[in-house]
Write a protein that holds these residues in place. Structure first.
Motif, PDB file in Angstrom:
ATOM      1  N   TYR A 134     -13.266   8.575  -7.255  1.00  8.55           N
ATOM      2  CA  TYR A 134     -12.268   8.157  -8.243  1.00  8.55           C
ATOM      3  C   TYR A 134     -12.954   7.477  -9.429  1.00  8.55           C
ATOM      4  CZ  TYR A 134      -9.133   9.030  -4.326  1.00  8.55           C
ATOM      5  OH  TYR A 134      -8.460   9.622  -3.291  1.00  8.55           O
ATOM      6  N   ASP A 135     -12.265   7.459 -10.564  1.00 12.99           N
ATOM      7  CA  ASP A 135     -12.867   6.859 -11.752  1.00 12.99           C
ATOM      8  C   ASP A 135     -12.641   5.355 -11.827  1.00 12.99           C
ATOM      9  OD1 ASP A 135     -10.181   6.891 -12.306  1.00 12.99           O
ATOM     10  OD2 ASP A 135     -10.356   7.798 -14.287  1.00 12.99           O
ATOM     11  N   ARG A 136     -11.704   4.839 -11.036  1.00 13.03           N
ATOM     12  CA  ARG A 136     -11.502   3.393 -10.989  1.00 13.03           C
ATOM     13  C   ARG A 136     -10.986   2.984  -9.624  1.00 13.03           C
ATOM     14  NH1 ARG A 136      -5.854   1.299 -13.216  1.00 13.03           N
ATOM     15  NH2 ARG A 136      -4.564   3.172 -13.012  1.00 13.03           N
ATOM     16  N   TYR A 137     -11.278   1.721  -9.279  1.00 12.74           N
ATOM     17  CA  TYR A 137     -10.872   1.154  -7.996  1.00 12.74           C
ATOM     18  C   TYR A 137     -10.451  -0.295  -8.229  1.00 12.74           C
ATOM     19  CZ  TYR A 137     -13.741   4.957  -5.951  1.00 12.74           C
ATOM     20  OH  TYR A 137     -14.298   6.174  -5.622  1.00 12.74           O
ATOM     21  N   ILE A 138      -9.776  -0.865  -7.234  1.00 14.25           N
ATOM     22  CA  ILE A 138      -9.511  -2.301  -7.169  1.00 14.25           C
ATOM     23  C   ILE A 138     -10.321  -2.851  -6.003  1.00 14.25           C
ATOM     24  CG2 ILE A 138      -7.768  -4.096  -6.784  1.00 14.25           C
ATOM     25  CD1 ILE A 138      -7.413  -2.672  -9.417  1.00 14.25           C
ATOM     26  N   VAL A 139     -10.961  -3.989  -6.183  1.00 14.74           N
ATOM     27  CA  VAL A 139     -11.672  -4.588  -5.050  1.00 14.74           C
ATOM     28  C   VAL A 139     -10.697  -5.494  -4.291  1.00 14.74           C
ATOM     29  CG1 VAL A 139     -13.912  -4.450  -6.192  1.00 14.74           C
ATOM     30  CG2 VAL A 139     -12.568  -6.552  -6.398  1.00 14.74           C
TER      31      VAL A 139
ATOM     32  N   PHE B 115       0.825  -1.194   0.000  1.00 15.79           N
ATOM     33  CA  PHE B 115       0.000   0.000   0.000  1.00 15.79           C
ATOM     34  C   PHE B 115       0.867   1.254   0.000  1.00 15.79           C
ATOM     35  CE2 PHE B 115      -3.430  -2.631   2.332  1.00 15.79           C
ATOM     36  CZ  PHE B 115      -3.820  -3.185   1.120  1.00 15.79           C
ATOM     37  N   VAL B 116       0.374   2.280  -0.687  1.00 17.28           N
ATOM     38  CA  VAL B 116       1.105   3.549  -0.810  1.00 17.28           C
ATOM     39  C   VAL B 116       0.173   4.695  -0.438  1.00 17.28           C
ATOM     40  CG1 VAL B 116       2.707   2.680  -2.561  1.00 17.28           C
ATOM     41  CG2 VAL B 116       0.511   3.666  -3.274  1.00 17.28           C
ATOM     42  N   GLY B 117       0.729   5.893  -0.381  1.00 11.70           N
ATOM     43  CA  GLY B 117      -0.054   7.047   0.042  1.00 11.70           C
ATOM     44  C   GLY B 117      -1.102   7.490  -0.951  1.00 11.70           C
ATOM     45  N   SER B 118      -0.851   7.258  -2.235  1.00 12.96           N
ATOM     46  CA  SER B 118      -1.822   7.606  -3.270  1.00 12.96           C
ATOM     47  C   SER B 118      -1.610   6.683  -4.455  1.00 12.96           C
ATOM     48  CB  SER B 118      -1.659   9.068  -3.690  1.00 12.96           C
ATOM     49  OG  SER B 118      -0.377   9.287  -4.267  1.00 12.96           O
ATOM     50  N   GLY B 119      -2.607   6.593  -5.298  1.00 14.85           N
ATOM     51  CA  GLY B 119      -2.532   5.703  -6.445  1.00 14.85           C
ATOM     52  C   GLY B 119      -3.920   5.252  -6.831  1.00 14.85           C
ATOM     53  N   VAL B 120      -4.123   3.944  -6.961  1.00 17.39           N
ATOM     54  CA  VAL B 120      -5.438   3.391  -7.285  1.00 17.39           C
ATOM     55  C   VAL B 120      -6.083   2.906  -5.985  1.00 17.39           C
ATOM     56  CG1 VAL B 120      -6.707   1.666  -8.610  1.00 17.39           C
ATOM     57  CG2 VAL B 120      -4.623   2.696  -9.564  1.00 17.39           C
TER      58      VAL B 120
ATOM     59  N   ILE C 192      -7.523   2.821   1.139  1.00 16.56           N
ATOM     60  CA  ILE C 192      -6.106   2.512   1.006  1.00 16.56           C
ATOM     61  C   ILE C 192      -5.782   2.468  -0.486  1.00 16.56           C
ATOM     62  CG2 ILE C 192      -5.889   1.297   3.198  1.00 16.56           C
ATOM     63  CD1 ILE C 192      -6.305  -1.309   1.690  1.00 16.56           C
ATOM     64  N   PHE C 193      -4.486   2.508  -0.829  1.00 22.33           N
ATOM     65  CA  PHE C 193      -4.112   2.637  -2.236  1.00 22.33           C
ATOM     66  C   PHE C 193      -3.009   1.660  -2.616  1.00 22.33           C
ATOM     67  CE2 PHE C 193      -5.823   6.639  -0.819  1.00 22.33           C
ATOM     68  CZ  PHE C 193      -6.615   7.071  -1.875  1.00 22.33           C
ATOM     69  N   ASP C 194      -3.127   1.153  -3.837  1.00 29.81           N
ATOM     70  CA  ASP C 194      -2.034   0.447  -4.489  1.00 29.81           C
ATOM     71  C   ASP C 194      -1.396   1.392  -5.503  1.00 29.81           C
ATOM     72  OD1 ASP C 194      -1.546  -2.125  -3.523  1.00 29.81           O
ATOM     73  OD2 ASP C 194      -3.290  -2.947  -4.556  1.00 29.81           O
ATOM     74  N   SER C 195      -0.141   1.197  -5.774  1.00 31.34           N
ATOM     75  CA  SER C 195       0.498   1.994  -6.817  1.00 31.34           C
ATOM     76  C   SER C 195      -0.128   1.640  -8.164  1.00 31.34           C
ATOM     77  CB  SER C 195       1.995   1.704  -6.857  1.00 31.34           C
ATOM     78  OG  SER C 195       2.221   0.377  -7.297  1.00 31.34           O
ATOM     79  N   LYS C 196      -0.011   2.537  -9.125  1.00 30.84           N
ATOM     80  CA  LYS C 196      -0.559   2.273 -10.453  1.00 30.84           C
ATOM     81  C   LYS C 196       0.103   1.053 -11.081  1.00 30.84           C
ATOM     82  CE  LYS C 196      -1.929   7.042 -11.366  1.00 30.84           C
ATOM     83  NZ  LYS C 196      -1.783   8.232 -12.240  1.00 30.84           N
ATOM     84  N   GLU C 197       1.394   0.881 -10.788  1.00 30.55           N
ATOM     85  CA  GLU C 197       2.122  -0.273 -11.342  1.00 30.55           C
ATOM     86  C   GLU C 197       1.567  -1.578 -10.751  1.00 30.55           C
ATOM     87  OE1 GLU C 197       4.087   3.371 -11.870  1.00 30.55           O
ATOM     88  OE2 GLU C 197       3.545   2.415  -9.968  1.00 30.55           O
TER      89      GLU C 197
END
Length: 418
Positions: free
Chosen positions: A98-103, A31-36, A58-63
């Motif tokens: 946000y326009d997209r998320y990960i479940v 997890f990172v401070g911002s991303g997806v 919480i956020f994952d990196s775009k990569e």
């Protein structure tokens, strides 16, 4: 009507269904401070009004998120919980931040085929009490309830023709849109009250301006004249000259709440019942008439603050704080206190009334406190009116929801009530 509507399995109206990433593939170490953003169970709700809770994401990196493309959701997608609170559902729509998320790995997703099913209709279908109860009854597992992807795919829904789906969704959605507008209005009013309090009583902007020989910005000459132009030392630091530091109980009486019999806590009633975590329900009686602040003092939410202009029942896990004067000033003062250091206990956090009473706060001169109340009190009254309006809208929506989904009433009849 409903008897003529087709019984359809989710897999027959879905473009896509999927679970979140497996096991530890998605974990805190990545997890990172911002991303997806990642949707977890805490971002979903059992409340029909909350399609997605964007707080605490919480956020994952775009990569990293690219590895989880099969678990990505966008506008029009529904999100379900497969382990835990399995009767909650979410919808990604125009309200989403946000326009997209990960479940996450305990969620699953559904992308409906828009030629067969309307996303908002399906959201209301799964958020209805009847469908939630059905999912709970189909739950697997013992200690942790489960509702898996296979069950979701084979789940049957009673599906009217697409135009009727859209019409039903539009009626219910219009009510929720009004509720959401009230919520956003109240958030704006809250921010305005907090900003004014911060400027006057925390940053002391008007005093600093006068000390520097400037006209306090945003104040008329009469209001500006109320503020001093210098500071004095106090036990909590430097404060405006002529003001003092007092304990909270110098501004308000503080008493523990009173337990309300369970059978008297209702879905509807004239007076709000406040517990440690806010609104518990409603009742026909009250413990306090007029303005009262409910302070949650027991449990995970101890330190929470709620209020009522017209009285309320304060239950036994909360304390009643009744201002002796300047009600909205006292409320804003409490909202500005960090209560975390007052908590005692680990398994069951608790804030004693004695700790609350001894909290040190700044007391301005009476004319300044009154000037603040004159500005902010209309904000609070508007918030209370908006809340009342939203409860009325929620009641209407909750009444129409099962009737529309069952075909008990037609769209044309429901439209007359909206």
């Amino acid at each position: 009507m409903a008897g003529e509507w087709a019984k359809t399995r989710i897999q027959d109206i879905a473009k896509r269904t999927a679970t979140g990433p497996f096991g530890s593939a998605i974990s805190a170490k990545n997890f990172v401070g911002s991303g997806v953003p990642v949707i977890r169970g805490s971002n979903l709700s059992q409340s029909v009004s909350t399609r997605l809770d964007d707080s605490g994401l919480i956020f994952d990196s775009k990569e990293k998120a690219r590895e989880f493309s099969r678990s990505e959701v966008r506008q029009g997608d529904l999100v379900f919980t497969c382990w835990g609170t399995i009767d909650q559902v979410g919808l990604i729509d125009s309200r989403a931040k946000y326009d997209r998320y990960i479940v996450s790995n305990k969620q699953m997703l559904l992308t409906p085929d828009e030629t067969k099913a309307d996303s908002l209709f399906l959201y209301y279908y799964f958020a209805s009490p009847e469908t939630r109860a059905k999912i709970l009854n189909q739950g697997i597992g013992s200690s942790v309830p489960g509702f898996n992807l296979g069950q979701l795919r084979s789940f049957e829904v009673s599906l009217p023709p697409l135009p009727i789906q859209k019409a039903i969704a539009a009626i219910l959605g219009s009510l929720d849109d009004k509720i959401d507008l009230n919520r956003r209005m109240n958030a704006t009013l809250e921010a305005m009250a907090r900003a004014l309090f911060q400027s006057w009583f925390v940053d002391f902007d008007p005093v600093r301006a006068k000390r520097d020989g400037r006209q306090p910005p945003g104040l008329d000459s009469d209001t500006a004249a109320l503020f001093p132009d210098s500071f004095q030392d106090a036990e909590i630091g430097r404060i405006p000259t002529g003001w003092d530091v007092v304990s909270l109980d110098a501004l308000a009486s503080i008493r523990g709440g009173k337990q309300l019999p369970t059978e008297d806590c209702l879905d509807f009633g004239e007076f709000t019942v406040f517990g440690a975590n806010g609104i518990m329900g409603y009742t026909k009686d009250f413990t306090h008439d007029g303005f009262v602040i409910a302070f949650g003092r027991v449990g995970a939410y101890c330190g929470s603050i709620h209020w009522s202009l017209k009285g309320a029942w304060i239950n036994n896990n909360a304390s009643a704080v009744v201002p002796m004067q300047w009600p909205v000033f006292v409320l804003q003062t409490m909202l500005n206190i960090d209560f975390s250091s007052m908590r005692t206990g680990s398994a069951q956090p608790f804030i004693p009334n004695s700790s609350l009473a001894s909290a040190k706060v700044v007391r301005p001169s009476p004319p300044i406190a009154e000037a603040f109340c004159n500005i902010v009190e209309p904000f609070r009254r508007q918030q209370a009116d908006n809340d009342h309006h939203s409860r009325t809208l929620s009641t209407l929506r909750d009444t129409l929801l099962p009737k529309l989904l069952s075909g008990e009433i037609r769209v044309s009849e429901a439209e007359r009530h909206v």
